[in-house]
Design an enzyme around this catalytic site. Structure first.
Site, PDB file in Angstrom:
ATOM      1  N   HIS A 149      10.616  -7.866  -8.821  1.00 40.62           N
ATOM      2  CA  HIS A 149      10.422  -8.023  -7.381  1.00 40.62           C
ATOM      3  C   HIS A 149       9.685  -9.317  -7.074  1.00 40.62           C
ATOM      4  O   HIS A 149       9.199 -10.014  -7.968  1.00 40.62           O
ATOM      5  CB  HIS A 149       9.680  -6.811  -6.800  1.00 40.62           C
ATOM      6  CG  HIS A 149       8.307  -6.573  -7.354  1.00 40.62           C
ATOM      7  ND1 HIS A 149       7.195  -7.268  -6.932  1.00 40.62           N
ATOM      8  CD2 HIS A 149       7.858  -5.689  -8.286  1.00 40.62           C
ATOM      9  CE1 HIS A 149       6.121  -6.834  -7.573  1.00 40.62           C
ATOM     10  NE2 HIS A 149       6.494  -5.880  -8.411  1.00 40.62           N
ATOM     11  N   CYS A 165       5.334  -3.973 -13.525  1.00 39.78           N
ATOM     12  CA  CYS A 165       6.546  -4.559 -12.960  1.00 39.78           C
ATOM     13  C   CYS A 165       6.623  -6.052 -13.256  1.00 39.78           C
ATOM     14  O   CYS A 165       5.664  -6.674 -13.711  1.00 39.78           O
ATOM     15  CB  CYS A 165       6.608  -4.298 -11.461  1.00 39.78           C
ATOM     16  SG  CYS A 165       6.871  -2.547 -11.065  1.00 39.78           S
TER      17      CYS A 165
END
Length: 205
Positions: A149, A165
């Site tokens: 992301h 992440c």
């Protein structure tokens, strides 16, 4: 997931500009954070790629803090990333199970306990930790809860600091989002199994 054989030289050619939408340009024009001076090697470049992954595959070199999007004819686009701390990082082979523009962020119970309190849901936008795009990693039909992301902390690109992440500059995750397809393969190399590069390679992005 074999290590790279031989030498991977950069071509010193930046990839095409991210195709930002009018909404992207509007939201990114007034970010609540300062634009970071990201080191040159973590900027987006097209590089030689002698590995055997098929075009359209994403490979994340956790140790080097690079993400590769594999192109035809032995090339790839290399992006700088921030990765998860070792104890929290995902590694293995997943697939792209969902793609989202300016996604909402729903903090997990673990995130709430460790870093919160946060609202139950944070609306998408430039202040959102997921940034401009979310690429959701699935194992079969199950969401791994790991994502590739954007970020509202671009100063951390090139470091291992996130909660597992894979973070990218917003302009880079927009560029990747426009290229990757649903169900594409994502290979995340674990720490210590980096895509080995000849020490004589030129890594000036």
């Amino acid at each position: 997931m074999l290590p790279l054989a031989g030498c991977m030289q950069t071509t010193l050619s930046p990839s095409t500009d991210a195709s930002m939408t009018p909404r992207d340009r509007q939201l990114l024009a007034h970010t609540p954070y300062a634009q970071a001076n990201v080191p040159e090697q973590y900027l987006r470049h097209i590089v030689d790629y002698p590995r055997k992954e098929q075009p359209g595959t994403i490979l994340v070199d956790t140790d080097a803090r690079y993400l590769y999007f594999v192109l035809p004819e032995g090339k790839a686009i290399r992006y700088g990333v921030a990765v998860g701390e070792e104890a929290m990082a995902f590694s293995g082979v997943a697939r792209v199970g969902r793609l989202a523009e300016w996604p909402d962020w729903v903090p997990t119970a673990e995130i709430q306990a460790r870093l919160g309190p946060y609202p139950a849901r944070v609306a998408g936008g430039p202040a959102n930790p997921l940034g401009a795009r979310g690429i959701y990693l699935y194992l079969g039909n199950k969401d791994t809860l790991y994502r590739i992301h954007g970020t509202n902390q671009p100063e951390y690109i090139g470091q291992a600091i996130s909660s597992g992440c894979i973070r990218m500059r917003n302009e880079d995750v927009i560029d990747l989002f426009d290229r990757v397809k649903l169900n594409a393969t994502v290979v995340v190399l674990p720490p210590g199994q980096n895509a080995r590069v000849d020490a004589g390679s030129s890594w000036r992005g």
